[in-house]
Design an enzyme around this catalytic site. Structure first.
Site, PDB file in Angstrom:
ATOM      1  CD  GLU A 169      -1.753   2.104   9.575  1.00  0.00           C
ATOM      2  OE1 GLU A 169      -1.338   1.013  10.011  1.00  0.00           O
ATOM      3  OE2 GLU A 169      -1.680   2.436   8.381  1.00  0.00           O
ATOM      4  CE  LYS A 229       0.848  -6.345   8.175  1.00  0.00           C
ATOM      5  NZ  LYS A 229       1.664  -6.766   7.027  1.00  0.00           N
ATOM      6  CB  VAL A 265      -5.184   0.232   5.889  1.00  0.00           C
ATOM      7  CG1 VAL A 265      -6.391   0.804   5.149  1.00  0.00           C
ATOM      8  CG2 VAL A 265      -4.036   1.223   5.887  1.00  0.00           C
ATOM      9  CG  ASP A 269       1.504 -10.570  -0.797  1.00  0.00           C
ATOM     10  OD1 ASP A 269       0.484 -10.106  -0.230  1.00  0.00           O
ATOM     11  OD2 ASP A 269       2.633 -10.507  -0.291  1.00  0.00           O
ATOM     12  CB  SER A 297      -2.927  -5.455   0.992  1.00  0.00           C
ATOM     13  OG  SER A 297      -3.354  -5.025   2.267  1.00  0.00           O
ATOM     14  CB  ALA A 298      -6.753  -8.107   4.015  1.00  0.00           C
ATOM     15  CG  ASP A 299      -4.651  -2.552   3.842  1.00  0.00           C
ATOM     16  OD1 ASP A 299      -4.989  -3.199   4.853  1.00  0.00           O
ATOM     17  OD2 ASP A 299      -3.600  -1.889   3.767  1.00  0.00           O
ATOM     18  CE  LYS A 303       6.735   3.349   2.271  1.00  0.00           C
ATOM     19  NZ  LYS A 303       6.156   2.819   3.485  1.00  0.00           N
TER      20      LYS A 303
HETATM   21  N1  PSU Z   1       2.365   0.593   3.581  1.00  0.00           N
HETATM   22  C1  PSU Z   1       3.146   1.590   4.063  1.00  0.00           C
HETATM   23  N2  PSU Z   1       3.314   1.697   5.398  1.00  0.00           N
HETATM   24  C2  PSU Z   1       2.700   0.845   6.287  1.00  0.00           C
HETATM   25  C3  PSU Z   1       1.860  -0.182   5.745  1.00  0.00           C
HETATM   26  C4  PSU Z   1       1.733  -0.269   4.405  1.00  0.00           C
HETATM   27  O1  PSU Z   1       3.696   2.354   3.288  1.00  0.00           O
HETATM   28  O2  PSU Z   1       2.882   0.964   7.492  1.00  0.00           O
HETATM   29  C5  PSU Z   1       1.138  -1.092   6.698  1.00  0.00           C
HETATM   30  C6  PSU Z   1      -0.315  -0.602   6.864  1.00  0.00           C
HETATM   31  O3  PSU Z   1      -0.741  -0.901   8.180  1.00  0.00           O
HETATM   32  C7  PSU Z   1      -1.059  -1.460   5.859  1.00  0.00           C
HETATM   33  C8  PSU Z   1      -0.317  -2.765   5.993  1.00  0.00           C
HETATM   34  O4  PSU Z   1      -2.425  -1.614   6.139  1.00  0.00           O
HETATM   35  O5  PSU Z   1       1.049  -2.398   6.115  1.00  0.00           O
HETATM   36  C9  PSU Z   1      -0.531  -3.673   4.808  1.00  0.00           C
HETATM   37  O6  PSU Z   1       0.051  -4.914   5.068  1.00  0.00           O
HETATM   38  P1  PSU Z   1      -0.248  -6.145   4.090  1.00  0.00           P
HETATM   39  O7  PSU Z   1       0.428  -5.794   2.797  1.00  0.00           O
HETATM   40  O8  PSU Z   1       0.391  -7.312   4.771  1.00  0.00           O
HETATM   41  O9  PSU Z   1      -1.733  -6.273   3.991  1.00  0.00           O
HETATM   42 MN    MN Z   2       0.197  -9.728   1.885  1.00  0.00          MN
END
Ligand code: PSU
Ligand code: MN
Length: 308
Positions: free
Chosen positions: A28, A89, A109, A141, A143-145, A162
């Site tokens: 990524e 992003k 991701v 909140d 994540s879309a992951d 994390k």
């Molecule tokens: N968690 C990490 N390092 C990162 C990310 C998440 O420890 O770099 C990044 C990854 O690209 C992950 C994104 O897909 O943040 C998730 O963001 P969000 O929570 O806004 O979906």
């Molecule tokens: Mn988010």
């Protein structure tokens, strides 16, 4: 009307690997543009690609550059992602806008999985995935992951999540979405900087071949969606959990105080934690990404063998 081919450029190495069913590992780019400071980010991006090559696979770092989806980047393109402030992003919902307006974006991701799947790449290595944030019962909140993992057929090798996130709720959500969480030579779900989290994995896997067979069985049976291969950071690079936890608590408080919302939450927390732990977290971060790249490459090799 067009097709996805109108939007994508696949580099020659990756094209060749696809044609001959050689192992490939997707990487990524949010980690490069928004996850690490310059110049460590470009150095790490190049080293991670090299790790993939050393372990028998072809690296395919993925990003959107000036409106084009790129599968496999040149060193100049990597340098641009690492140094430019104009790279946003990009998760699933951001893709159409960034492409239609000819802009550049670093893929998360979720969006890396989308593009890897379109290209036909099965393995993807990263640091940590997004998940359910602490306090999500109020903020919503998530994540879309996670929703991507529920539907897109790509295996993600990561060092867990994390503890800026609610790890327990993240694992519950993954169970609901039907995403297998495999522990690579571990019973415990790792928490990125450290090898443990207090939570278990669904199954411990013992070697790359076993992982590859699990992936093949899942997708042969049309059980669509991703798989998480949780690979703990090597012991010698593990961070001091007390230092990390103190930094995370502080970062979370500052995010609330500064009223950080939406897509900015994760990058904000990541950079605060980094700031508060100075060098230590960065060194751990780099080590675990390389470790994930190695395992992803080895699984890709075994998966390609099964496909033959
Ligand atoms: N968690 C990490 N390092 C990162 C990310 C998440 O420890 O770099 C990044 C990854 O690209 C992950 C994104 O897909 O943040 C998730 O963001 P969000 O929570 O806004 O979906
Ligand atoms: Mn988010």
């Amino acid at each position: 009307m067009g097709t996805f081919a109108d939007y994508i450029d696949i580099n020659d190495e990756v094209l060749d690997a696809l044609r001959f069913c050689k192992p490939i590992v997707a990487l990524e780019s949010t980690i490069i543009s928004h996850g690490m400071p310059y110049p460590e980010n470009i150095k790490t991006a190049l080293e991670v690609e090299d790790t993939v090559i050393q372990n028998g696979a072809v690296p395919a770092t993925i990003a959107i550059i000036k409106g084009r989806i790129k599968i496999g980047l040149t060193p100049d393109e990597l340098e641009y992602l690492a140094g430019s402030k104009e790279v946003s992003k990009v998760s699933r919902r951001d893709i159409p806008h960034i492409i239609a307006l000819g802009q550049s974006g670093a893929t998360t991701v979720a969006s890396t999985m989308i593009f890897a799947r379109i290209a036909g790449i099965k393995l993807f290595a990263t640091g940590g995935i997004g998940g359910v944030h602490r306090g999500a019962e109020k903020s919503f909140d998530i994540s879309a992951d996670l929703t991507e993992l529920a539907q897109t057929n790509v295996a993600v090798v990561c060092a867990g999540v994390k503890s800026i996130l609610d790890i327990g709720l993240t694992l519950e959500k993954l169970e609901t979405l039907g995403v297998p969480v495999l522990g690579y030579r571990t019973d415990e779900f790792p928490s990125f900087y450290t090898r443990s989290s207090g939570f278990g994995v669904d199954y411990k896997v013992h070697n790359p071949a076993e992982c590859a067979r699990i992936l093949m069985a899942k997708w042969d049976l049309n059980l669509d969606g991703g798989v998480i291969v949780a690979n703990p950071v090597p012991k010698e690079y593990e961070a001091d959990s007390e230092v990390i936890n103190t930094a995370i608590e502080k970062a979370l408080q500052e995010a609330v105080k500064s009223n950080i919302k939406g897509k900015h939450v994760t990058p904000f927390l990541l950079s605060k934690v980094k700031e508060l732990t100075v060098g230590e977290s960065l060194e751990t971060n780099i080590a675990l990404i390389k470790n994930n790249a190695e395992v992803a490459a080895k699984i890709a090799v075994e998966y390609a063998r099964l496909e033959e």
